[in-house]
Design a protein around this motif. Structure first.
Motif, PDB file in Angstrom:
ATOM      1  N   ARG A   8      -6.994  -0.168  -3.771  1.00  0.00           N
ATOM      2  CA  ARG A   8      -7.239  -1.581  -3.474  1.00  0.00           C
ATOM      3  C   ARG A   8      -7.649  -2.312  -4.745  1.00  0.00           C
ATOM      4  O   ARG A   8      -8.452  -1.793  -5.533  1.00  0.00           O
ATOM      5  N   SER A  16      -1.889   3.162  -3.364  1.00  0.00           N
ATOM      6  CA  SER A  16      -2.908   3.206  -2.310  1.00  0.00           C
ATOM      7  C   SER A  16      -4.235   2.586  -2.728  1.00  0.00           C
ATOM      8  O   SER A  16      -5.103   2.358  -1.886  1.00  0.00           O
ATOM      9  N   PRO A  44       0.808  -1.229   0.000  1.00  0.00           N
ATOM     10  CA  PRO A  44       0.000   0.000   0.000  1.00  0.00           C
ATOM     11  C   PRO A  44       0.835   1.271   0.000  1.00  0.00           C
ATOM     12  O   PRO A  44       0.337   2.333  -0.377  1.00  0.00           O
ATOM     13  N   THR A  71      -8.959  -6.038  -6.666  1.00  0.00           N
ATOM     14  CA  THR A  71      -9.733  -7.254  -6.394  1.00  0.00           C
ATOM     15  C   THR A  71      -9.510  -8.348  -7.435  1.00  0.00           C
ATOM     16  O   THR A  71      -9.954  -9.477  -7.243  1.00  0.00           O
TER      17      THR A  71
END
Length: 308
Positions: free
Chosen positions: A50, A48, A44, A52
């Motif tokens: 996220r 930054s 991270p 999936t």
């Protein structure tokens, strides 16, 4: 007026030489090597956002999630607090030190950021048009690609592609049935289909953006110095004696002909000897299967393709 050099993106299917190409380009001291921000296991501090899915697709319709994080990354803004919160082991701590060092050197020395990321392949247009990247795509013979996945026992779950509606809509809908029907334990079938999907898509994208640079793993392996010199020139980079020595050391005949499974990301390999490993490991039936699935797409990159 000083023109800021464009960032560089090195991408292509995983196990096609993106690491080798990235490391050889970063032998130039003006290049900062940043590895796989779109890897699901990325740190991270580096990115930054996220993620999936493997092979995340970024385009104008979903860029709000990714635009600011990638602007930060390419500006060498390291997210130290987010990284500290994610530390779970000594290995994570060492990674933080490594990545923070890359970002600090990049900013202080005004290095050109180079993203080495196979998982950015479907997002090529976005990186070129929105991030102003020069793009290099690596290609490897489909049988060599399948052989590498077989050796490592790396399966691929096509749900990572199927569950991305924008990616399916824009590029992959014609392959939906094939992706749904391939067996979960069929490495050869998965590798053949994935190679076809990726490189047919690259061909379509390149018809719209011809500036994308294609480099064949085999060409670099047969004549590394000449191949990399040409690539350096196309990217506007200085090909120095130091760079040449780095390339020679990485591809020397004194290196192993095949990497240890404990060092799968090493870039020190006898590049010529490595070319024929697939011919020894794959069975004739497996080679036949790969050929049937990939031959039409392979001809786009290997008009002289040899399946013997």
């Amino acid at each position: 007026m000083i023109v800021k050099p464009s960032p560089i993106l090195v991408t292509g299917a995983h196990r096609t030489g993106t690491t080798w190409v990235g490391k050889m380009l970063s032998a130039n001291p003006h290049i900062a090597y940043i590895s796989e921000p779109l890897n699901l296991w990325h740190r991270p501090g580096v990115l930054s956002a996220r993620l999936t899915h493997w092979y995340t697709y970024i385009c104008a319709e979903n860029e709000s999630v990714y635009l600011a994080p990638f602007i930060d990354l390419l500006s060498y803004r390291y997210h130290l607090l987010g990284e500290i919160k994610a530390i779970r082991s000594r290995k994570d701590l060492f990674r933080m030190g490594r990545d923070l060092g890359i970002f600090c050197r990049g900013a202080l020395m005004r290095q050109v950021p180079m993203l080495k990321d196979p998982f950015a392949i479907f997002s090529l247009p976005w990186f070129i048009e929105r991030m102003n990247c020069q793009a290099v795509v690596t290609v490897r013979h489909p049988a060599a690609f399948a052989n590498s996945l077989k050796r490592l026992n790396w399966l691929f779950d096509f749900s990572d592609l199927l569950y991305q509606p924008l990616l399916m809509r824009d590029y992959l809908e014609p392959y939906r049935r094939d992706m749904q029907s391939v067996k979960a334990d069929d490495i050869i079938g998965q590798a053949s289909l994935l190679w076809t999907i990726i490189y047919r898509t690259v061909h379509l994208i390149r018809q719209q953006i011809p500036a994308i640079k294609i480099v064949r793993h085999e060409d670099l392996s047969l004549d590394p110095v000449s191949g990399y010199r040409t690539l350096y020139q196309s990217l506007g980079l200085d090909f120095t004696s130091r760079v040449e020595q780095t390339i020679l050391k990485s591809s020397s005949s004194e290196n192993p002909s095949e990497l240890s499974q404990k060092k799968i990301h090493s870039v020190k390999l006898d590049s010529r000897a490595n070319l024929d490993n697939w011919k020894r490991r794959l069975t004739s039936d497996e080679i036949g299967r790969i050929r049937r699935v990939t031959e039409e797409a392979a001809h786009l990159y290997y008009p002289e393709v040899n399946w013997n």
